[in-house]
Design a protein around this motif. Sequence first.
Motif, short mmCIF file in Angstrom:
data_model
loop_
_atom_site.label_atom_id
_atom_site.label_comp_id
_atom_site.label_asym_id
_atom_site.label_seq_id
_atom_site.Cartn_x
_atom_site.Cartn_y
_atom_site.Cartn_z
N VAL A 15 -4.93 16.17 20.62
CA VAL A 15 -3.47 16.11 20.72
C VAL A 15 -2.94 15.16 19.64
CG1 VAL A 15 -1.52 15.54 22.22
CG2 VAL A 15 -3.61 16.50 23.21
N TRP A 23 -1.35 20.88 27.82
CA TRP A 23 -2.15 19.79 28.38
C TRP A 23 -1.30 19.04 29.39
CZ3 TRP A 23 -6.59 18.39 29.77
CH2 TRP A 23 -7.02 17.06 29.84
N ALA A 73 -5.66 25.07 24.35
CA ALA A 73 -5.94 23.64 24.21
C ALA A 73 -7.44 23.40 24.11
CB ALA A 73 -5.35 22.87 25.39
N ARG A 93 0.29 28.61 22.58
CA ARG A 93 0.25 27.21 22.17
C ARG A 93 -0.60 26.42 23.16
NH1 ARG A 93 6.47 25.67 21.83
NH2 ARG A 93 6.66 27.54 23.12
N PRO A 94 -1.21 25.32 22.70
CA PRO A 94 -2.00 24.48 23.61
C PRO A 94 -1.10 23.84 24.68
CG PRO A 94 -2.51 23.97 21.32
CD PRO A 94 -1.29 24.83 21.31
N GLN A 134 4.49 21.81 18.96
CA GLN A 134 3.17 22.37 18.66
C GLN A 134 2.28 22.36 19.90
OE1 GLN A 134 1.35 20.52 15.26
NE2 GLN A 134 3.26 20.52 14.09
N TRP A 135 2.38 21.30 20.68
CA TRP A 135 1.66 21.18 21.95
C TRP A 135 2.68 21.04 23.08
CZ3 TRP A 135 -3.64 20.06 23.51
CH2 TRP A 135 -4.58 20.22 22.48
N LYS A 191 3.18 19.35 26.53
CA LYS A 191 2.57 18.29 27.31
C LYS A 191 3.42 17.99 28.54
CE LYS A 191 2.59 15.79 23.57
NZ LYS A 191 2.49 14.65 22.65
#
Length: 564
Positions: free
Chosen positions: A228, A171, A186, A168-169, A138-139, A141
């Motif tokens: 997050v 980070w 994000a 999608r976000p 989903q994120w 990273k």
Amino acid sequence: MSTHSQFLSRFASRFLPYALLIGLLTGCSEPEQPDTLLIDNIHGYSFNNQRELFNFSAMAIRDGKVLATGDSEIAANYPKAEKFDGQGKTLIPGIIDAHGHVSSLGFTLLSIDVRGLASARQAAEKVANYAAEQPQLQWIKGRGWNQVLWPDQQFPTAALLDQFIDDRPVWLNRVDGHAGWANSAAMKAAGIDKNTLSPAGGEILRDADGIPTGVFIDNAMDLIAQAVPKPTADEITVALDTVSKHLLKLGITSTHDAGVSATEHALYRELADSGAMQVRLYGMISSTDPELEQILAAGHSLGSNDMYSARSIKIYTDGALGSRGAALIEPYQDRPDHSGLLLTSAEQLRQLFSLATKAEFQVAIHAIGDKGNRIALDEIEHAYNTVGGRHLRHRIEHSQVVALSDLPRFKSLDVIPSMQPTHATSDMNMAEDRIGAERLKGAYAWRSFLNQGSRVVSGSDFPVELAAPFDGIHAAVTRQNKANQPEGGWIAEEAMTIKETMRSFSIDAAWAAHQEDRLGGLTPGKWADFILLDQDIYHIAPKDLWKTQVLETWLAGERVFKAK
């Protein structure tokens, strides 16, 4: 009963108890127990309890602890011991990394790493390729970007990330963990817009129109991080398993975890007590954790197997030099309108020192800039004068840029400079740009600390730096990178000797965790944590130290890693 039988009966009744007692007493040093392991044919080095280096060629181990060390004749004392031929290899105590971030490294190993890439565009492309291969996430990273290595040395932007991934976000933590780079998705998920204010101790970078660019410094990172999804206990367990295997492969048998959450604290204690913990951890409880006071009230967390111990808290004064978050007394040379960021208020610092001292917990306080270090020293001194705590062995983590007038205070206040040698060789390409030549005189000052009698303890600060201890050992001795540059070493007068360096990664690191009676050296009664190496680090050219390979890692007398 015959006269002979009567004699034997009287002898047994009178002398057998003494014979049994003598047997029991001599059995304590009786060499013939089969559960003893004898490591011989080695070039062994360790530090004794007086911090002196000694040599040995054989070592006896029982119940996971060292029985004795000595020369080849020691084998005669243990004729029934199981024998292990060291084949003439170098044997040293397992490395103690005095400052790392365990779960962060674990999650870094399980996510996208953009360390060392030559541009922001390369980083964005790598992230997009990774995202395409991980449609279930989903994120997205990751970690490792460093604008100092890029041609323009400018901070990256959300707009660039958006060109490659906007569904999608994303980070991405900066390499030092003190800045983050987000895409627009994000920022939208976190509710960040033009009207969002920078929090105390943090900065949202903005363009000329006041629009957030996508980079968040220090406490501003929390604005994104709160959106997050938090890792579950199962995810932390997977990360810990991953990082433990990684550390053992590198010869690290124990590490000080600089910022443990309440969730991690409970999980680590459970794993250690059940025998599932793979590497020794000394936990510094994060001072920002909501359950800090409950953890302090519960007291020290100490297990009989020394796999997890926690009797320290981690506090931040400031940020990092690379992202200009380190707090400076005078402004940055390359940003004259800015003096860094203070992450914890003076009121909070005093409250935390009081809480920690009353609970008999050590304080490990992050300080990189000269102002951050001065504040840390001031608060330690204030705590001594009000609530005490000098015996707790307080530490300043990094002790990186220190005003010359403040250097002696580390010794007079009995404060441990907990430092990371590779920070010097990683920062040498930008440190003078940030602070100028004059302030460098008190920066990365290992020799100055040692000369005044301070105990320098060493770590890597993984995943900010690689967890490779021999990179750090090489940097400490040579003040050079792995290309052996600059010639002669960067600020070479602050280098350590190989003996001082190894002490800082072993017995002194154990002392900084109140563990010197159990870890950090191969003397009788301590855990038999050791590594076998492919070269004798005490008798090679310093330029080759970083090339050292770990052949085997042993923890409590059991082999836990062997190179293929």
